[in-house]
Design a protein around this motif. Structure first.
Motif, mmCIF file in Angstrom:
data_model
loop_
_atom_site.group_PDB
_atom_site.id
_atom_site.type_symbol
_atom_site.label_atom_id
_atom_site.label_comp_id
_atom_site.label_asym_id
_atom_site.label_seq_id
_atom_site.Cartn_x
_atom_site.Cartn_y
_atom_site.Cartn_z
ATOM 1 N N PHE A 296 0.602 -1.257 -0.044
ATOM 2 C CA PHE A 296 -0.022 -0.149 0.082
ATOM 3 C C PHE A 296 0.788 1.481 -0.058
ATOM 4 N N ARG A 297 1.877 1.208 0.309
ATOM 5 C CA ARG A 297 3.094 2.324 0.569
ATOM 6 C C ARG A 297 3.422 2.799 -0.836
ATOM 7 N N GLN A 298 3.020 2.189 -1.881
ATOM 8 C CA GLN A 298 3.408 2.398 -3.181
ATOM 9 C C GLN A 298 2.549 3.423 -3.542
ATOM 10 N N THR A 299 1.405 3.558 -3.059
ATOM 11 C CA THR A 299 0.389 4.837 -3.481
ATOM 12 C C THR A 299 -0.183 5.479 -2.557
ATOM 13 N N ILE A 300 0.187 5.141 -1.498
ATOM 14 C CA ILE A 300 -0.384 5.844 -0.097
ATOM 15 C C ILE A 300 0.920 6.400 0.937
ATOM 16 N N ASN A 301 0.931 8.094 1.033
ATOM 17 C CA ASN A 301 1.929 8.202 1.634
ATOM 18 C C ASN A 301 1.362 8.998 3.019
ATOM 19 N N VAL A 302 -0.041 9.180 3.363
ATOM 20 C CA VAL A 302 -0.376 9.697 4.546
ATOM 21 C C VAL A 302 -0.187 8.668 5.642
ATOM 22 N N PRO A 303 -0.243 8.974 7.101
ATOM 23 C CA PRO A 303 -0.123 8.106 8.014
ATOM 24 C C PRO A 303 -1.125 7.346 8.156
ATOM 25 N N VAL A 304 -0.806 6.092 8.549
ATOM 26 C CA VAL A 304 -1.844 5.051 8.686
ATOM 27 C C VAL A 304 -1.681 4.581 10.079
ATOM 28 N N VAL A 305 -2.847 4.547 10.985
ATOM 29 C CA VAL A 305 -2.822 3.778 12.187
ATOM 30 C C VAL A 305 -3.917 2.708 12.182
ATOM 31 N N LEU A 306 -3.624 1.537 12.735
ATOM 32 C CA LEU A 306 -4.570 0.458 12.974
ATOM 33 C C LEU A 306 -5.389 0.739 14.050
ATOM 34 N N MET A 307 -6.697 0.296 14.027
ATOM 35 C CA MET A 307 -7.444 0.313 15.258
ATOM 36 C C MET A 307 -8.069 -1.006 15.449
ATOM 37 N N GLY A 308 -7.638 -1.438 16.462
ATOM 38 C CA GLY A 308 -8.380 -2.937 16.658
ATOM 39 C C GLY A 308 -8.445 -3.192 18.284
ATOM 40 N N TYR A 309 -8.906 -4.331 18.629
ATOM 41 C CA TYR A 309 -8.980 -4.807 20.053
ATOM 42 C C TYR A 309 -7.873 -5.851 20.441
ATOM 43 N N PHE A 310 -7.563 -5.828 21.625
ATOM 44 C CA PHE A 310 -6.353 -6.508 22.420
ATOM 45 C C PHE A 310 -6.387 -7.947 22.036
ATOM 46 N N ASN A 311 -7.850 -8.447 22.239
ATOM 47 C CA ASN A 311 -7.696 -10.107 21.942
ATOM 48 C C ASN A 311 -7.416 -10.521 20.579
ATOM 49 N N GLN A 312 -7.814 -9.674 19.612
ATOM 50 C CA GLN A 312 -7.477 -10.133 18.286
ATOM 51 C C GLN A 312 -6.083 -9.873 17.846
ATOM 52 N N VAL A 313 -5.421 -9.143 18.501
ATOM 53 C CA VAL A 313 -3.963 -9.049 18.367
ATOM 54 C C VAL A 313 -3.358 -9.781 19.272
ATOM 55 N N LEU A 314 -3.685 -10.408 20.410
ATOM 56 C CA LEU A 314 -3.224 -11.556 20.840
ATOM 57 C C LEU A 314 -3.168 -12.824 20.272
ATOM 58 N N GLN A 315 -4.488 -13.267 19.791
ATOM 59 C CA GLN A 315 -4.575 -14.747 19.051
ATOM 60 C C GLN A 315 -3.837 -14.431 17.959
ATOM 61 N N TYR A 316 -3.374 -13.232 17.212
ATOM 62 C CA TYR A 316 -2.602 -13.498 16.056
ATOM 63 C C TYR A 316 -1.119 -13.442 16.496
ATOM 64 N N GLY A 317 -0.876 -12.978 17.731
ATOM 65 C CA GLY A 317 0.333 -12.968 18.327
ATOM 66 C C GLY A 317 0.955 -11.570 18.324
ATOM 67 N N PHE A 318 1.431 -11.022 19.453
ATOM 68 C CA PHE A 318 1.548 -9.563 19.721
ATOM 69 C C PHE A 318 2.696 -9.333 18.856
ATOM 70 N N GLU A 319 3.918 -9.948 19.083
ATOM 71 C CA GLU A 319 5.218 -9.478 18.592
ATOM 72 C C GLU A 319 5.072 -9.650 16.904
ATOM 73 N N ARG A 320 4.341 -10.622 16.736
ATOM 74 C CA ARG A 320 4.071 -10.934 15.212
ATOM 75 C C ARG A 320 3.341 -9.719 14.456
ATOM 76 N N PHE A 321 2.251 -9.375 15.214
ATOM 77 C CA PHE A 321 1.324 -8.447 14.790
ATOM 78 C C PHE A 321 2.187 -7.010 14.641
ATOM 79 N N CYS A 322 2.996 -6.645 15.698
ATOM 80 C CA CYS A 322 3.528 -5.331 15.578
ATOM 81 C C CYS A 322 4.748 -5.576 14.311
#
Length: 256
Positions: free
Chosen positions: A85-111
């Motif tokens: 996506f950075r090939q076409t988008i240069n504005v800042p992007v933040v991900l908004m989500g919930y802690f449990n779904q990040v933990l399920q994915y793996g916190f370090e892996r997600f970051c």
């Protein structure tokens, strides 16, 4: 300087952050919606990861999340979509989500995956301050991601200062103690906004919840560095097959 810091250095007032739901209105809409937001005036994009139990979200964003999940959106699919996506988008992007779904994915892996694709920061409303400080903040920092905390009219000054001290990028000022898309009047929170203005906070402040048009955007910007629009934009996309024209029409009304 991070992309978010560069944005506020370049544009200290009137910053427009727009929330969109990944995988909505169709599974493959994620990047086209982000491209349309950048093209038509959004300064910053808050990309919501759909979740089955979104505590802070009102009915409009909940419905968009349910649709995105039904479309097949997952955290892994999202990172696949964001790979280039950075090939076409240069504005800042933040991900908004919930802690449990990040933990399920793996916190370090997600970051690590967020940083690898070019995401700038995270908003996890249900990540407690203590856990951030003692368990997870170092991992977020290690991967060069900003972390944005939320404050509300009920947050004490002492806690606001502490959250401001731990946030990077900006501080998210929830306009009222409600969910997104609330019909509460913004002016009812003016004393709270004035308090935030007077506190000498180290981060820029963006006001969210209840910002839906030019009038509410301008009113919020009078007290802060900018504002966040979510539910009103999701409504504007509902039932539209051409996300670019729907985005242009909606943002031109806010930024006219």
């Amino acid at each position: 300087m991070s992309r978010i810091q560069q944005l506020f250095a370049r544009k200290p007032k009137g910053v427009l952050n727009v929330y969109c739901t990944a995988g909505y209105p169709t599974l493959e809409s994620t990047v086209p919606v982000m491209q349309a937001l950048q093209q038509h005036g959004a300064d910053l994009i808050e990309l919501g990861i759909p979740y089955s139990d979104p505590l802070a979200d009102g009915p409009v964003i909940q419905a968009s999340g349910s649709k995105a999940i039904a479309n097949g959106m997952t955290v892994a699919r999202l990172f696949e979509q964001l790979k280039d996506f950075r090939q076409t988008i240069n504005v800042p992007v933040v991900l908004m989500g919930y802690f449990n779904q990040v933990l399920q994915y793996g916190f370090e892996r997600f970051c690590a995956d967020a940083a690898a694709v070019g995401v700038d920061g995270l908003i996890l409303p249900d990540l407690p301050m203590f856990e951030f400080e003692h368990m997870y903040g170092a991992t977020i920092k290690k991967h060069g991601l900003d972390f944005i905390f939320l404050v509300t009219p009920e947050t004490s000054e002492e806690r606001i200062k502490k959250l401001d001290g731990m946030s990077t990028g900006f501080l998210y000022a929830v306009s009222s103690s409600s969910t997104t898309g609330s019909d509460k009047k913004l002016e009812d929170s003016n004393a709270y906004f004035q308090k935030l203005q007077s506190m000498g906070l180290q981060n820029p402040v963006l006001i969210g919840f209840g910002i839906k048009d030019k009038q509410s955007f301008d009113a919020a910007c009078a007290f802060a560095n900018g504002a966040i629009i979510g539910s009103a934009y999701i409504k504007a996309l509902d039932g539209k097959s051409d996300v670019a024209s729907a985005t242009k029409e909606f943002l031109s009304g806010v930024l006219q």
